[in-house]
Design a protein around this motif. Structure first.
Motif, PDB file in Angstrom:
ATOM      1  N   TYR A  61       4.642 -32.789 -24.521  1.00 55.93           N
ATOM      2  CA  TYR A  61       4.788 -32.070 -25.785  1.00 55.93           C
ATOM      3  C   TYR A  61       5.914 -32.680 -26.627  1.00 55.93           C
ATOM      4  O   TYR A  61       5.758 -32.912 -27.828  1.00 55.93           O
ATOM      5  N   LEU A  62       7.060 -32.932 -26.001  1.00 58.08           N
ATOM      6  CA  LEU A  62       8.202 -33.460 -26.752  1.00 58.08           C
ATOM      7  C   LEU A  62       7.908 -34.845 -27.311  1.00 58.08           C
ATOM      8  O   LEU A  62       8.234 -35.143 -28.468  1.00 58.08           O
ATOM      9  N   ASP A  66       5.904 -32.704 -30.602  1.00 64.26           N
ATOM     10  CA  ASP A  66       7.056 -32.110 -31.282  1.00 64.26           C
ATOM     11  C   ASP A  66       7.448 -32.980 -32.476  1.00 64.26           C
ATOM     12  O   ASP A  66       7.931 -34.108 -32.309  1.00 64.26           O
TER      13      ASP A  66
END
Length: 296
Positions: A61-62, A66
């Protein structure tokens, strides 16, 4: 019998090492292990789902989803490289001045260390007042000198906020570098410098040809320390801007704090902390690769 003889011979030494080893285990290795472990879980303190294993999803996700992470990563590099370079740019002249035959040299050396020994939070509060957009000293003196006409909101303006932060970081950090360089300069032979002067070398030739090459090992180690300390310098940015406006001045340590202790997402906060550790190790590795061979 062998075990008894071993402890009789080496037991006292291991007993002296035990406090340091216990400290490393309790306050270094265990938090590191726990951070990596939590990064593999979906663990929010405000969620009713509890703690669930998700593997590398926080990292995916990061790195991929993100939209703030890479901006904050870039901010971190600007903060670290800018702080380190400008600290050296101020520290080298400061060390040269304090190594010269200056009147009250001991007093000036002591005063130089005031920013470095002052608590970071206190410095952040003082400089936040200096940068105040309405009643700050920065606007007051710049207006008095007719450099600006309208007040600048230093910590709320996207253009001025980074110069303001870097100025504060340099003011805080340059005394340490200057002190290290000054200690190296006192070890340089006066006879060598005088011989170069007799041979016709001017100040700049002596500085570039003799002083700086002899200080290179000290500059190498000090630069590495400055990189690591700037990377982890969470308190100053938090005291001045809280990472704002928006996430404009957020760096990875402030992003860890925001996710873990503002949003209460311990899993994602731990993943950011783990990535931050990896990135600083890569940065230090590149630094050592580029400059380490010359400073063995």
């Amino acid at each position: 019998m062998m075990t008894r003889n071993f402890f009789r011979t080496h037991g006292f030494g291991y007993m002296l090492l035990a406090p340091a080893v216990l400290y490393l285990i309790a306050f270094q290795f265990y938090p590191l292990f726990e951070t990596i472990r939590l990064s593999l879980f979906d663990y929010s303190l405000i969620s009713s789902k509890g703690m669930s294993f998700i593997g590398l999803d926080n990292y995916v996700y990061l790195l991929k989803e993100d939209d703030k992470f890479w901006k904050i990563m870039w901010n971190s590099l600007v903060w670290v490289i800018g702080s380190t370079v400008f600290q050296f740019a101020i520290a080298i002249p400061a060390a040269l001045i304090l190594n010269s035959k200056l009147r009250s040299r001991g007093l000036w050396r002591g005063l130089m260390m005031v920013p470095w020994v002052s608590p970071v939070i206190i410095i952040g509060i003082i400089w936040k007042w200096i940068y105040d957009g309405h009643n700050g000293l920065a606007n007051h003196y710049l207006s008095a000198l007719h450099i600006i006409q309208d007040n600048i909101v230093w910590l709320g303006d996207d253009f001025w906020v980074w110069p303001a932060l870097l100025l504060t970081s340099v003011w805080k950090g340059f005394p340490y570098i200057a002190l290290m360089l000054l200690s190296g300069m006192t070890g340089i032979s006066r006879e060598m410098l005088e011989a170069a002067e007799v041979d016709g070398a001017n100040f700049w030739q002596r500085l570039i040809g003799i002083v700086l090459p002899l200080l290179r090992p000290i500059m190498y180690v000090t630069g590495m320390v400055s990189i690591v300390s700037s990377w982890t310098k969470f308190e100053m940015i938090w005291a001045l801007t809280n990472g704002g406006p928006g996430f404009e001045t957020s760096i990875l340590p402030t992003y860890v704090y925001t996710n873990a202790f503002v949003y209460y997402d311990l899993g994602r906060g731990s993943a950011i902390a783990a990535l931050s550790m990896v990135f600083v190790l890569v940065l230090v590795g590149i630094y050592a690769k580029l400059l380490g061979k010359e400073n063995d």
